[in-house]
Design a protein around this motif. Sequence first.
Motif, PDB file in Angstrom:
ATOM      1  N   TRP A   1      21.471  44.901  -9.206  1.00 23.00           N
ATOM      2  CA  TRP A   1      20.338  44.820  -8.288  1.00 23.00           C
ATOM      3  C   TRP A   1      20.521  45.973  -7.091  1.00 23.00           C
ATOM      4  CZ3 TRP A   1      19.348  43.565  -2.982  1.00 23.00           C
ATOM      5  CH2 TRP A   1      18.668  43.110  -2.636  1.00 23.00           C
ATOM      6  N   LEU A   2      21.284  45.988  -6.505  1.00 18.92           N
ATOM      7  CA  LEU A   2      21.543  47.308  -6.033  1.00 18.92           C
ATOM      8  C   LEU A   2      21.206  48.880  -6.382  1.00 18.92           C
ATOM      9  CD1 LEU A   2      25.083  46.670  -3.386  1.00 18.92           C
ATOM     10  CD2 LEU A   2      22.215  46.521  -3.005  1.00 18.92           C
ATOM     11  N   SER A   3      21.666  48.486  -7.634  1.00 15.68           N
ATOM     12  CA  SER A   3      20.945  49.569  -8.497  1.00 15.68           C
ATOM     13  C   SER A   3      19.971  49.957  -8.922  1.00 15.68           C
ATOM     14  CB  SER A   3      22.265  49.913 -10.502  1.00 15.68           C
ATOM     15  OG  SER A   3      21.908  50.471 -11.061  1.00 15.68           O
ATOM     16  N   ALA A   4      18.899  48.613  -9.360  1.00 19.23           N
ATOM     17  CA  ALA A   4      17.360  48.759  -9.808  1.00 19.23           C
ATOM     18  C   ALA A   4      16.801  48.730  -8.339  1.00 19.23           C
ATOM     19  CB  ALA A   4      17.114  47.455 -10.155  1.00 19.23           C
ATOM     20  N   ARG A   5      17.187  48.253  -7.331  1.00 23.39           N
ATOM     21  CA  ARG A   5      16.517  48.027  -6.016  1.00 23.39           C
ATOM     22  C   ARG A   5      16.401  49.345  -5.279  1.00 23.39           C
ATOM     23  NH1 ARG A   5      13.124  44.361  -7.663  1.00 23.39           N
ATOM     24  NH2 ARG A   5      13.882  42.383  -7.440  1.00 23.39           N
ATOM     25  N   GLN A   6      17.206  50.049  -5.568  1.00 29.14           N
ATOM     26  CA  GLN A   6      17.691  51.554  -4.689  1.00 29.14           C
ATOM     27  C   GLN A   6      16.577  52.255  -5.348  1.00 29.14           C
ATOM     28  OE1 GLN A   6      20.482  54.141  -5.183  1.00 29.14           O
ATOM     29  NE2 GLN A   6      21.128  54.249  -2.784  1.00 29.14           N
ATOM     30  N   LYS A   7      16.390  52.462  -6.823  1.00 29.35           N
ATOM     31  CA  LYS A   7      15.257  53.104  -6.709  1.00 29.35           C
ATOM     32  C   LYS A   7      13.791  53.035  -7.409  1.00 29.35           C
ATOM     33  CE  LYS A   7      18.299  56.321  -8.229  1.00 29.35           C
ATOM     34  NZ  LYS A   7      18.669  57.782  -7.861  1.00 29.35           N
ATOM     35  N   GLY A   8      14.073  51.621  -5.984  1.00 24.83           N
ATOM     36  CA  GLY A   8      13.100  50.897  -6.195  1.00 24.83           C
ATOM     37  C   GLY A   8      12.048  50.007  -7.127  1.00 24.83           C
TER      38      GLY A   8
ATOM     39  N   GLN B   1      24.259  41.407   3.756  1.00 26.51           N
ATOM     40  CA  GLN B   1      23.111  40.287   3.090  1.00 26.51           C
ATOM     41  C   GLN B   1      22.648  41.523   1.873  1.00 26.51           C
ATOM     42  OE1 GLN B   1      19.102  38.963   4.841  1.00 26.51           O
ATOM     43  NE2 GLN B   1      20.744  38.259   6.593  1.00 26.51           N
ATOM     44  N   PRO B   2      22.632  41.646   0.694  1.00 23.17           N
ATOM     45  CA  PRO B   2      21.984  42.160   0.011  1.00 23.17           C
ATOM     46  C   PRO B   2      21.592  43.472   0.501  1.00 23.17           C
ATOM     47  CG  PRO B   2      22.449  40.247  -1.435  1.00 23.17           C
ATOM     48  CD  PRO B   2      22.447  40.214   0.112  1.00 23.17           C
ATOM     49  N   ARG B   3      20.135  42.949   1.051  1.00 23.22           N
ATOM     50  CA  ARG B   3      19.081  44.110   1.041  1.00 23.22           C
ATOM     51  C   ARG B   3      19.829  44.998   2.006  1.00 23.22           C
ATOM     52  NH1 ARG B   3      16.778  41.817   5.374  1.00 23.22           N
ATOM     53  NH2 ARG B   3      16.658  39.408   5.307  1.00 23.22           N
ATOM     54  N   GLU B   4      21.048  45.079   3.111  1.00 25.45           N
ATOM     55  CA  GLU B   4      21.435  45.764   4.153  1.00 25.45           C
ATOM     56  C   GLU B   4      22.197  46.998   3.232  1.00 25.45           C
ATOM     57  OE1 GLU B   4      22.698  43.653   7.866  1.00 25.45           O
ATOM     58  OE2 GLU B   4      22.756  42.291   6.233  1.00 25.45           O
ATOM     59  N   LEU B   5      22.136  46.462   1.834  1.00 28.07           N
ATOM     60  CA  LEU B   5      23.072  47.506   1.323  1.00 28.07           C
ATOM     61  C   LEU B   5      22.376  48.795   0.921  1.00 28.07           C
ATOM     62  CD1 LEU B   5      25.794  45.015   0.032  1.00 28.07           C
ATOM     63  CD2 LEU B   5      26.641  46.555   1.935  1.00 28.07           C
ATOM     64  N   ILE B   6      21.057  48.558   0.503  1.00 29.08           N
ATOM     65  CA  ILE B   6      20.473  48.702  -0.739  1.00 29.08           C
ATOM     66  C   ILE B   6      20.752  50.207  -0.522  1.00 29.08           C
ATOM     67  CG2 ILE B   6      18.186  49.446  -1.651  1.00 29.08           C
ATOM     68  CD1 ILE B   6      17.076  46.496  -0.924  1.00 29.08           C
ATOM     69  N   GLY B   7      20.680  51.441   0.981  1.00 30.10           N
ATOM     70  CA  GLY B   7      19.934  52.642   1.625  1.00 30.10           C
ATOM     71  C   GLY B   7      20.915  53.235   0.967  1.00 30.10           C
ATOM     72  N   ASP B   8      22.405  52.541   1.465  1.00 34.18           N
ATOM     73  CA  ASP B   8      23.688  53.656   1.144  1.00 34.18           C
ATOM     74  C   ASP B   8      24.853  53.430  -0.264  1.00 34.18           C
ATOM     75  OD1 ASP B   8      23.340  55.002   3.691  1.00 34.18           O
ATOM     76  OD2 ASP B   8      24.422  53.382   4.574  1.00 34.18           O
TER      77      ASP B   8
END
Length: 317
Positions: free
Chosen positions: A27-34, A289-296
Amino acid sequence: MAVTGRFAPSPSGRIHLGNILCCLLAWLSARQKGGRVILRIEDLDIARCPRRYGEQMCRDIRWLGLDWDEGPVIGGPSGPYEQSRRTALYQAALRRLEAQGLVYPCFCTRKELLAASAPHASDGARVYDGRCRRLSPQERAALWAGGRSPAWRGQVPAETGSFVDGNYGPQAQRLDRDCGDFILRRSDGVYAYQLAVAADDGAMGITRVVRGWDLLSSTPRQIWLLEQLGYPVPAYCHVPLLLAPDGRRLSKRDRDLDVGYLQAHSTPEKVTGLLAWLAGLQPRPEPVQPRELIGDFAWTKVGAQDKVVDEAAWQAL
Ligand code: GLU
């Protein structure tokens, strides 16, 4: 290029901490790239994966604070999203490979297979020696006439399959020596994991596969299948496994680590915080929360080392 990632859990029970780590990193790997995320329920073996388990899995993934853009519950253009409902696609893929002369029936029994295959040095998986590939037309006809229903194997070339894993670096495998002709459809008619995953990743337009490194050695044969089926090959990032302090891999058998236990004893933020800490994404196992981890998020932080869930980790839940 737009990123499309996926989670592809098998609902043979509740999801456990190791699956949750894979889902979180996918999820993070995809979301970080939008990017977009597809949820696919890998319930090919419907006897082991009843439909209610898949539904439960969707609720459990949502409980963790992870969402998806296409998948069960919400639908989407590449559905259905349960492998048990996608057999027409696998049948078409098998036919396509057959039309290219890449498939043959294998009549070997379990006992014959043990004699016809050698454990591979690196991971103990057995490499089939291809004896049913070499059957004469008469021998094959006689076996058909005998009424034994065959499995179907993909005939791999004597070539090296290679790719660069986004977390584990360059990988190479000789398809014939290290993998051998592998099952695409079992003799009981169930399509094999390798075929289903390649056909699904191709048809769903997946550009990034994130999953446990126990599937690293399956990747060259999935890439080979994707290429033969005419699909673009996604990027692959494999994820370290979670281990008990004695070095044993955590699995669904560790009942206290399944999401049912976690829901009764912890919170989604604590579970995410623990996993983010184990994965090197935050310095302490603080609730997050997962979304707080997206940026870094970065794969360099995750690294290739397996993660030990010890007493200190338990305290975080
Ligand atoms: N369904 C597999 C599992 O739960 C994962 C398959 C994949 O990601 O390719 O282990």
